[in-house]
Design an enzyme around this catalytic site. Structure first.
Site, short mmCIF file in Angstrom:
data_model
loop_
_atom_site.label_atom_id
_atom_site.label_comp_id
_atom_site.label_asym_id
_atom_site.label_seq_id
_atom_site.Cartn_x
_atom_site.Cartn_y
_atom_site.Cartn_z
N CYS A 189 0.75 -1.11 0.03
CA CYS A 189 -0.05 0.02 0.05
C CYS A 189 1.01 1.45 0.02
O CYS A 189 2.11 1.09 -0.13
CB CYS A 189 -1.02 0.04 1.05
SG CYS A 189 -0.20 0.22 2.54
N THR A 244 2.08 3.19 2.38
CA THR A 244 3.18 2.98 3.24
C THR A 244 3.55 1.71 3.76
O THR A 244 4.50 1.51 4.55
CB THR A 244 2.64 3.84 4.71
OG1 THR A 244 1.60 3.25 5.23
CG2 THR A 244 2.49 5.50 4.56
N HIS A 292 14.49 -14.83 11.65
CA HIS A 292 14.13 -14.82 13.15
C HIS A 292 12.56 -14.91 13.31
O HIS A 292 12.20 -15.59 14.45
CB HIS A 292 14.58 -13.51 13.79
CG HIS A 292 15.99 -13.47 13.65
ND1 HIS A 292 16.68 -12.10 14.18
CD2 HIS A 292 17.17 -13.97 13.28
CE1 HIS A 292 18.01 -12.49 14.15
NE2 HIS A 292 18.38 -13.41 13.46
N ARG A 350 5.04 4.46 -1.54
CA ARG A 350 5.59 5.72 -1.27
C ARG A 350 6.49 6.09 -0.52
O ARG A 350 6.98 7.03 -0.39
CB ARG A 350 4.33 6.46 -0.77
CG ARG A 350 3.09 6.58 -1.86
CD ARG A 350 1.98 7.41 -1.24
NE ARG A 350 0.82 7.15 -2.41
CZ ARG A 350 -0.59 6.92 -1.68
NH1 ARG A 350 -0.71 7.08 -0.49
NH2 ARG A 350 -1.32 6.99 -2.54
N ARG A 392 15.58 -20.75 19.81
CA ARG A 392 15.02 -19.62 20.49
C ARG A 392 14.00 -18.77 19.79
O ARG A 392 13.26 -18.28 20.11
CB ARG A 392 16.35 -18.63 20.83
CG ARG A 392 17.24 -18.28 19.66
CD ARG A 392 18.47 -17.50 20.03
NE ARG A 392 19.17 -17.42 18.81
CZ ARG A 392 19.76 -16.21 18.54
NH1 ARG A 392 19.65 -14.89 19.40
NH2 ARG A 392 20.46 -15.98 17.40
N HIS A 393 14.21 -18.78 18.45
CA HIS A 393 13.41 -18.18 17.56
C HIS A 393 11.86 -18.89 17.36
O HIS A 393 11.00 -18.11 17.38
CB HIS A 393 13.91 -17.95 16.05
CG HIS A 393 15.22 -17.14 16.11
ND1 HIS A 393 15.24 -15.93 16.63
CD2 HIS A 393 16.59 -17.25 15.54
CE1 HIS A 393 16.53 -15.29 16.62
NE2 HIS A 393 17.32 -16.17 16.01
#
Length: 143
Positions: free
Chosen positions: A64, A66, A97, A108, A132-133
């Site tokens: 989109c 932003t 991660h 934009r 851990r992830h």
């Protein structure tokens, strides 16, 4: 298969992403929008998010103006980890991660050259699989 979606602000950048996918022989499904006429980004975010969460598509790309609104809307769908990325480092890190399954970008905010590099990084970086992830992802998915 890659699910694609955008609003009117992301339509032109989505065409650049499609060209990259075609050039690299990657299958995709375009959920719209299909012009620069004003539409509501949550509609397309949900279509892509449900396709990814339901297993119809492996990953998704949303665009989109932003990238913010469309990523927020996608993340409302259970099982989705949509990451807004404006650089290659973030695209790589979110795959390694967070095992992000949807990339969101702001048309934009970034240009087509950088966007294609971000897409390439996102699609070609595997999840690290580190415990851990994985543990942190499980915590994200808890209600």
């Amino acid at each position: 298969m890659i699910a694609l979606g955008c609003d009117h602000g992301g339509y032109e950048l989505k065409q650049e992403v499609i060209a990259y996918l075609k050039k690299n022989g990657l299958e995709y499904k375009d959920f719209g929008c299909f012009s620069t006429e004003a539409v509501d980004y949550p509609d397309y975010a949900k279509l892509v998010a449900h396709a990814v969460a339901g297993g119809e598509c492996e990953k998704g790309i949303l665009i989109c103006g932003t990238g913010i609104g469309i990523s927020i809307a996608a993340n409302k769908v259970k099982g989705i980890r949509a990451a807004l990325c404006s650089d290659c480092f973030s695209a790589e890190a979110t795959r390694l991660h967070n095992d992000a399954n949807i990339l969101a970008m702001g048309a934009r905010v970034i240009g087509p050259g950088l966007a294609v590099k971000i897409v390439d990084t996102f699609l070609n970086t595997p999840f690290s699989g580190d415990e851990r992830h994985a543990r942190r992802i499980r915590k994200i998915e808890e209600d």
